[in-house]
Design a protein around this motif. Structure first.
Motif, PDB file in Angstrom:
ATOM      1  N   ASP A 122       0.649  -1.333   0.067  1.00  0.00           N
ATOM      2  CA  ASP A 122      -0.008  -0.158  -0.034  1.00  0.00           C
ATOM      3  C   ASP A 122       1.165   1.147   0.077  1.00  0.00           C
ATOM      4  OD1 ASP A 122      -2.153  -1.344   0.046  1.00  0.00           O
ATOM      5  OD2 ASP A 122      -2.768  -1.185   2.240  1.00  0.00           O
ATOM      6  N   GLU A 123       1.873   1.330   0.744  1.00  0.00           N
ATOM      7  CA  GLU A 123       2.911   2.337   0.856  1.00  0.00           C
ATOM      8  C   GLU A 123       3.502   2.591  -0.649  1.00  0.00           C
ATOM      9  OE1 GLU A 123       5.101   5.775   1.613  1.00  0.00           O
ATOM     10  OE2 GLU A 123       3.311   4.834   2.654  1.00  0.00           O
ATOM     11  N   LEU A 124       3.982   1.622  -1.045  1.00  0.00           N
ATOM     12  CA  LEU A 124       4.271   1.765  -2.575  1.00  0.00           C
ATOM     13  C   LEU A 124       3.462   2.372  -3.677  1.00  0.00           C
ATOM     14  CD1 LEU A 124       6.209  -1.841  -3.158  1.00  0.00           C
ATOM     15  CD2 LEU A 124       7.425   0.535  -2.525  1.00  0.00           C
ATOM     16  N   ALA A 125       2.156   1.929  -3.413  1.00  0.00           N
ATOM     17  CA  ALA A 125       1.105   2.542  -4.297  1.00  0.00           C
ATOM     18  C   ALA A 125       1.063   3.922  -3.993  1.00  0.00           C
ATOM     19  CB  ALA A 125      -0.212   1.786  -4.050  1.00  0.00           C
ATOM     20  N   ARG A 126       1.150   4.286  -2.850  1.00  0.00           N
ATOM     21  CA  ARG A 126       1.013   5.747  -2.263  1.00  0.00           C
ATOM     22  C   ARG A 126       2.114   6.447  -2.796  1.00  0.00           C
ATOM     23  NH1 ARG A 126      -1.262   3.374   2.643  1.00  0.00           N
ATOM     24  NH2 ARG A 126       0.765   3.482   3.571  1.00  0.00           N
ATOM     25  N   ILE A 182       3.511   6.114  -5.679  1.00  0.00           N
ATOM     26  CA  ILE A 182       3.211   6.558  -6.975  1.00  0.00           C
ATOM     27  C   ILE A 182       2.441   7.898  -6.985  1.00  0.00           C
ATOM     28  CG2 ILE A 182       2.201   5.630  -9.122  1.00  0.00           C
ATOM     29  CD1 ILE A 182       2.964   2.821  -8.477  1.00  0.00           C
ATOM     30  N   GLU A 183       1.322   7.731  -6.166  1.00  0.00           N
ATOM     31  CA  GLU A 183       0.200   8.727  -6.102  1.00  0.00           C
ATOM     32  C   GLU A 183       0.839  10.177  -5.744  1.00  0.00           C
ATOM     33  OE1 GLU A 183      -2.512   9.107  -7.374  1.00  0.00           O
ATOM     34  OE2 GLU A 183      -2.250   6.709  -8.178  1.00  0.00           O
ATOM     35  N   ARG A 184       1.949   9.946  -4.855  1.00  0.00           N
ATOM     36  CA  ARG A 184       2.820  11.210  -4.402  1.00  0.00           C
ATOM     37  C   ARG A 184       3.538  11.676  -5.475  1.00  0.00           C
ATOM     38  NH1 ARG A 184       3.179   8.019   0.511  1.00  0.00           N
ATOM     39  NH2 ARG A 184       5.363   7.480  -0.205  1.00  0.00           N
ATOM     40  N   ALA A 185       4.139  11.047  -6.159  1.00  0.00           N
ATOM     41  CA  ALA A 185       5.099  11.361  -7.289  1.00  0.00           C
ATOM     42  C   ALA A 185       4.355  12.010  -8.271  1.00  0.00           C
ATOM     43  CB  ALA A 185       5.607  10.324  -8.075  1.00  0.00           C
ATOM     44  N   LYS A 186       3.022  11.543  -8.665  1.00  0.00           N
ATOM     45  CA  LYS A 186       2.179  11.997  -9.664  1.00  0.00           C
ATOM     46  C   LYS A 186       1.611  13.405  -9.254  1.00  0.00           C
ATOM     47  CE  LYS A 186      -0.998   9.358 -11.419  1.00  0.00           C
ATOM     48  NZ  LYS A 186      -2.038   7.989 -11.226  1.00  0.00           N
ATOM     49  N   SER A 195       1.696  19.291  -9.544  1.00  0.00           N
ATOM     50  CA  SER A 195       2.008  20.607  -8.945  1.00  0.00           C
ATOM     51  C   SER A 195       2.932  21.437  -9.742  1.00  0.00           C
ATOM     52  CB  SER A 195       2.284  20.284  -7.599  1.00  0.00           C
ATOM     53  OG  SER A 195       1.150  19.786  -6.774  1.00  0.00           O
ATOM     54  N   SER A 196       4.179  20.734 -10.139  1.00  0.00           N
ATOM     55  CA  SER A 196       5.291  21.166 -10.793  1.00  0.00           C
ATOM     56  C   SER A 196       4.753  22.000 -12.178  1.00  0.00           C
ATOM     57  CB  SER A 196       6.231  20.355 -11.052  1.00  0.00           C
ATOM     58  OG  SER A 196       7.283  20.746 -11.779  1.00  0.00           O
TER      59      SER A 196
END
Length: 207
Positions: A187-191, A193-197, A202-203
């Motif tokens: 689940d943390e690995l999936a999150r 990905i979402e944080r990177a997206k 935002s950038s």
């Protein structure tokens, strides 16, 4: 800055694996990735068709092998009569594509349609003598090259390698249990990905 391998090594050690095992798994993964790329390109198959002067592509050769292959000994419910649906199942392709490829092999004289001895309403597939010759030649080509490679190994290495390879090939069978065990980590690995997206989004907006 840590490398991707450092990140993977840290993930494995945090999951309770020692550093030596982590390094071994990374090396195994590199070998498997290279192997997968070679299998995807099907370099050996292309070399075989050129060396043997075969007037067909690899998809057609796959059909001949699918017709020739008997059911697995472990599959007590398997039918030893081959139909178009059997070819589609063995090759994991759409039935319509299997039907087209089978027709090509029949029209080329490498396979033939016959009536089932069990059910006269059912059409089965068989290899002709030409189809059998192709199968035997392709297998012979592979075994000659494979035999030459393994002949350079000490006998004890071959004896150790085969059962280890068989054991390794079954690791996916236990992957669901491992997935449940590491549900939080996954689940943390999936999150991540979402944080990177989100960071990318935002950038882009700020730019």
């Amino acid at each position: 800055m840590p490398t991707r391998q450092d990140t993977l090594r840290d993930l494995l050690t945090r999951s309770g694996k020692n550093a030596d095992l982590a390094d071994a798994l990374i090396r195994i993964d590199i070998v498997v990735q290279n192997w997968r790329r070679q299998m995807h390109k099907r370099e050996l198959g292309h070399r075989a068709t050129r060396a043997l002067g075969l007037d067909m592509d690899l998809a057609q050769i796959d059909v001949l092998f699918a017709i020739a292959n008997p059911p697995l000994p472990s599959d007590a419910n398997a039918d030893d009569e081959t139909m178009v649906s059997t070819v589609a199942e063995r090759l994991h392709i759409d039935p319509s594509r299997a039907s087209r490829l089978v027709a090509e092999m029949v029209n080329s004289g490498y396979a033939r349609r016959a009536v089932s001895q069990r059910d006269a309403r059912r059409t089965i597939l068989e290899l002709t003598a030409a189809g059998e010759a192709v199968i035997d030649a392709v297998r012979g080509y592979k075994w000659l090259l494979l035999g030459e490679f393994f002949s350079t190994w000490p006998a004890e290495d071959v004896a150790a390698f085969v059962p280890l390879l068989e054991r390794y090939s079954s690791w996916m069978n236990s992957s669901e249990v491992a997935e449940e065990k590491f549900a939080d980590e996954i689940d943390e690995l999936a999150r991540s990905i979402e944080r990177a997206k989100t960071e990318i989004s935002s950038s882009s907006k700020s730019g």
